[in-house]
Design a protein around this motif. Structure first.
Motif, PDB file in Angstrom:
ATOM      1  N   ASP A  42      32.169  27.431  22.041  1.00  0.00           N
ATOM      2  CA  ASP A  42      31.317  26.406  22.634  1.00  0.00           C
ATOM      3  C   ASP A  42      31.862  25.900  23.972  1.00  0.00           C
ATOM      4  N   ARG A  43      33.186  25.875  24.084  1.00  0.00           N
ATOM      5  CA  ARG A  43      33.829  25.260  25.248  1.00  0.00           C
ATOM      6  C   ARG A  43      34.106  26.234  26.397  1.00  0.00           C
ATOM      7  N   GLU A  44      34.324  27.521  26.096  1.00  0.00           N
ATOM      8  CA  GLU A  44      34.695  28.460  27.152  1.00  0.00           C
ATOM      9  C   GLU A  44      34.108  29.838  26.891  1.00  0.00           C
ATOM     10  N   VAL A  45      33.715  30.485  27.976  1.00  0.00           N
ATOM     11  CA  VAL A  45      33.306  31.881  27.929  1.00  0.00           C
ATOM     12  C   VAL A  45      34.179  32.621  28.948  1.00  0.00           C
ATOM     13  N   ILE A  46      34.689  33.782  28.537  1.00  0.00           N
ATOM     14  CA  ILE A  46      35.467  34.621  29.445  1.00  0.00           C
ATOM     15  C   ILE A  46      34.777  35.978  29.505  1.00  0.00           C
ATOM     16  N   LEU A  47      34.486  36.387  30.731  1.00  0.00           N
ATOM     17  CA  LEU A  47      33.829  37.664  30.997  1.00  0.00           C
ATOM     18  C   LEU A  47      34.761  38.495  31.854  1.00  0.00           C
ATOM     19  N   GLU A  48      34.590  39.801  31.796  1.00  0.00           N
ATOM     20  CA  GLU A  48      35.505  40.651  32.549  1.00  0.00           C
ATOM     21  C   GLU A  48      34.806  41.890  33.073  1.00  0.00           C
ATOM     22  N   ASP A  49      35.460  42.499  34.042  1.00  0.00           N
ATOM     23  CA  ASP A  49      35.093  43.827  34.505  1.00  0.00           C
ATOM     24  C   ASP A  49      36.386  44.596  34.723  1.00  0.00           C
ATOM     25  N   ARG A  50      36.447  45.775  34.153  1.00  0.00           N
ATOM     26  CA  ARG A  50      37.614  46.658  34.330  1.00  0.00           C
ATOM     27  C   ARG A  50      37.138  47.915  35.051  1.00  0.00           C
ATOM     28  N   ASP A  51      37.859  48.257  36.085  1.00  0.00           N
ATOM     29  CA  ASP A  51      37.598  49.497  36.793  1.00  0.00           C
ATOM     30  C   ASP A  51      38.950  50.083  37.160  1.00  0.00           C
ATOM     31  N   LYS A  52      38.957  51.260  37.758  1.00  0.00           N
ATOM     32  CA  LYS A  52      40.238  51.916  38.039  1.00  0.00           C
ATOM     33  C   LYS A  52      41.070  51.162  39.061  1.00  0.00           C
ATOM     34  N   HIS A  53      40.441  50.322  39.884  1.00  0.00           N
ATOM     35  CA  HIS A  53      41.170  49.634  40.950  1.00  0.00           C
ATOM     36  C   HIS A  53      41.634  48.229  40.581  1.00  0.00           C
ATOM     37  N   LEU A  54      40.941  47.572  39.644  1.00  0.00           N
ATOM     38  CA  LEU A  54      41.342  46.216  39.269  1.00  0.00           C
ATOM     39  C   LEU A  54      40.696  45.748  37.970  1.00  0.00           C
ATOM     40  N   HIS A  55      41.203  44.645  37.464  1.00  0.00           N
ATOM     41  CA  HIS A  55      40.678  43.985  36.264  1.00  0.00           C
ATOM     42  C   HIS A  55      40.353  42.551  36.661  1.00  0.00           C
ATOM     43  N   VAL A  56      39.092  42.183  36.553  1.00  0.00           N
ATOM     44  CA  VAL A  56      38.617  40.847  36.921  1.00  0.00           C
ATOM     45  C   VAL A  56      38.224  40.110  35.655  1.00  0.00           C
ATOM     46  N   GLN A  57      38.662  38.855  35.544  1.00  0.00           N
ATOM     47  CA  GLN A  57      38.239  37.983  34.449  1.00  0.00           C
ATOM     48  C   GLN A  57      37.719  36.678  35.046  1.00  0.00           C
TER      49      GLN A  57
ATOM     50  N   SER B 274      36.752  29.716  36.752  1.00  0.00           N
ATOM     51  CA  SER B 274      38.041  30.249  37.184  1.00  0.00           C
ATOM     52  C   SER B 274      37.977  31.768  37.208  1.00  0.00           C
ATOM     53  N   THR B 275      38.661  32.354  38.178  1.00  0.00           N
ATOM     54  CA  THR B 275      38.707  33.805  38.336  1.00  0.00           C
ATOM     55  C   THR B 275      40.156  34.268  38.392  1.00  0.00           C
ATOM     56  N   VAL B 276      40.444  35.364  37.700  1.00  0.00           N
ATOM     57  CA  VAL B 276      41.763  35.982  37.705  1.00  0.00           C
ATOM     58  C   VAL B 276      41.565  37.472  37.982  1.00  0.00           C
ATOM     59  N   VAL B 277      42.358  38.010  38.919  1.00  0.00           N
ATOM     60  CA  VAL B 277      42.269  39.434  39.253  1.00  0.00           C
ATOM     61  C   VAL B 277      43.656  40.055  39.174  1.00  0.00           C
ATOM     62  N   HIS B 278      43.729  41.161  38.463  1.00  0.00           N
ATOM     63  CA  HIS B 278      44.945  41.986  38.415  1.00  0.00           C
ATOM     64  C   HIS B 278      44.609  43.302  39.104  1.00  0.00           C
ATOM     65  N   ILE B 279      45.358  43.613  40.157  1.00  0.00           N
ATOM     66  CA  ILE B 279      45.126  44.813  40.952  1.00  0.00           C
ATOM     67  C   ILE B 279      45.931  45.975  40.364  1.00  0.00           C
ATOM     68  N   HIS B 280      45.280  47.148  40.288  1.00  0.00           N
ATOM     69  CA  HIS B 280      45.922  48.324  39.691  1.00  0.00           C
ATOM     70  C   HIS B 280      46.526  49.305  40.697  1.00  0.00           C
ATOM     71  N   ASN B 281      46.004  49.330  41.929  1.00  0.00           N
ATOM     72  CA  ASN B 281      46.442  50.368  42.863  1.00  0.00           C
ATOM     73  C   ASN B 281      46.113  49.985  44.311  1.00  0.00           C
ATOM     74  N   ARG B 282      46.354  50.904  45.230  1.00  0.00           N
ATOM     75  CA  ARG B 282      46.092  50.645  46.657  1.00  0.00           C
ATOM     76  C   ARG B 282      44.629  50.361  46.925  1.00  0.00           C
ATOM     77  N   LEU B 283      43.758  51.069  46.242  1.00  0.00           N
ATOM     78  CA  LEU B 283      42.324  50.830  46.420  1.00  0.00           C
ATOM     79  C   LEU B 283      41.978  49.387  46.032  1.00  0.00           C
ATOM     80  N   GLY B 284      42.583  48.908  44.947  1.00  0.00           N
ATOM     81  CA  GLY B 284      42.375  47.520  44.533  1.00  0.00           C
ATOM     82  C   GLY B 284      42.881  46.533  45.568  1.00  0.00           C
ATOM     83  N   ARG B 285      44.033  46.832  46.174  1.00  0.00           N
ATOM     84  CA  ARG B 285      44.568  45.956  47.229  1.00  0.00           C
ATOM     85  C   ARG B 285      43.641  45.942  48.438  1.00  0.00           C
ATOM     86  N   LEU B 286      43.148  47.108  48.819  1.00  0.00           N
ATOM     87  CA  LEU B 286      42.207  47.190  49.939  1.00  0.00           C
ATOM     88  C   LEU B 286      40.927  46.425  49.611  1.00  0.00           C
ATOM     89  N   TYR B 287      40.400  46.648  48.424  1.00  0.00           N
ATOM     90  CA  TYR B 287      39.175  45.977  47.971  1.00  0.00           C
ATOM     91  C   TYR B 287      39.349  44.459  48.024  1.00  0.00           C
TER      92      TYR B 287
END
Length: 171
Positions: A106-121, A135-148
Motif C-alpha cells: 500500500d505504501r510503496e511500489v518499486i518498478l524496474e527495467d533491466r537491460d545489458k547496459h544498466l538496471h533502473v529501479q 526515487s530512482t536508482v541506476v546501476h550501470i553495467h558497462n561502457r554503454l551504460g556509462r555513455l547512456y
C-alpha cells in the motif's frame, strides 16, 4: 506542500528502495503533493503513468529509435497499455508501462527495467496521505551504460520534476 510543487530531497526513511541505493551509479528523489491521498502507491503510479505528457511520449519514441542502433531494447511508451486493469491485479513480474513490477504494498511500489547496459529501479513511496516521493536508482553495467547515463542522467533531473509538476495535465 502545495499542488505542483516538487522538491529534490533525500531518500525517504523506511523505503525499500534504500536497499538498492548502495553502490548506485545514479540516484535521485523528489517529493510532491499527492493528488489521490487514499490511493495505494501502485494506484497513484498508474494514474501518473496515464497522465504522461505528449512531449514525454515523443522523447521515449525518439529514445527507442536511437538506442535500437546499439542493440538496446525498445521500452515502448511511458503510459500503461491497459488503463482499465486495476492495480490489485498486478503481480511482481508484470509489465507496468516501460517497467516491470518488482514490489508493491500500500505504501510503496518499486518498478524496474533491466537491460545489458544498466538496471533502473523507480520507487513511488507514500509519505503519509498528503505527499509522495519518487526515487530512482541506476546501476550501470558497462561502457554503454556509462555513455547512456552521461546523456540521460542530466536530462532526467530536468524531466522528472517537469513531469511531476504537469501530472494533472492529461495529454
Amino acid at each position: 506542500m502545495k499542488p505542483g510543487e516538487v522538491l529534490k530531497t533525500t531518500f525517504p526513511a523506511g523505503s525499500r528502495i534504500l536497499l538498492a541505493k548502495a553502490g548506485a551509479d545514479f540516484s535521485d528523489s523528489y517529493r510532491f503533493a499527492s493528488a489521490e491521498p487514499e490511493a495505494s502507491a501502485l494506484e497513484q503510479f498508474l494514474t501518473l503513468s496515464a497522465r504522461t505528457p505528449a512531449w514525454m511520449n515523443f522523447l521515449m519514441s525518439l529514445r527507442n529509435q536511437v538506442v535500437g542502433w546499439v542493440g538496446l531494447k525498445d521500452l515502448g511508451g511511458m503510459a500503461v497499455s491497459d488503463s482499465r486493469k486495476p492495480a490489485s491485479s498486478y503481480r511482481p513480474g508484470d509489465r507496468v508501462g516501460i517497467f516491470t513490477l518488482q514490489y508493491a504494498d500500500d505504501r510503496e511500489v518499486i518498478l524496474e527495467d533491466r537491460d545489458k547496459h544498466l538496471h533502473v529501479q523507480v520507487s513511488l513511496f507514500r509519505l503519509g496521505e498528503a505527499e509522495l516521493q519518487m526515487s530512482t536508482v541506476v546501476h550501470i553495467h558497462n561502457r554503454l551504460g556509462r555513455l547512456y547515463m552521461s546523456v540521460v542522467g542530466p536530462v532526467h533531473g530536468l524531466i522528472v520534476p517537469m513531469m511531476l509538476r504537469q501530472r494533472g495535465n492529461v495529454r
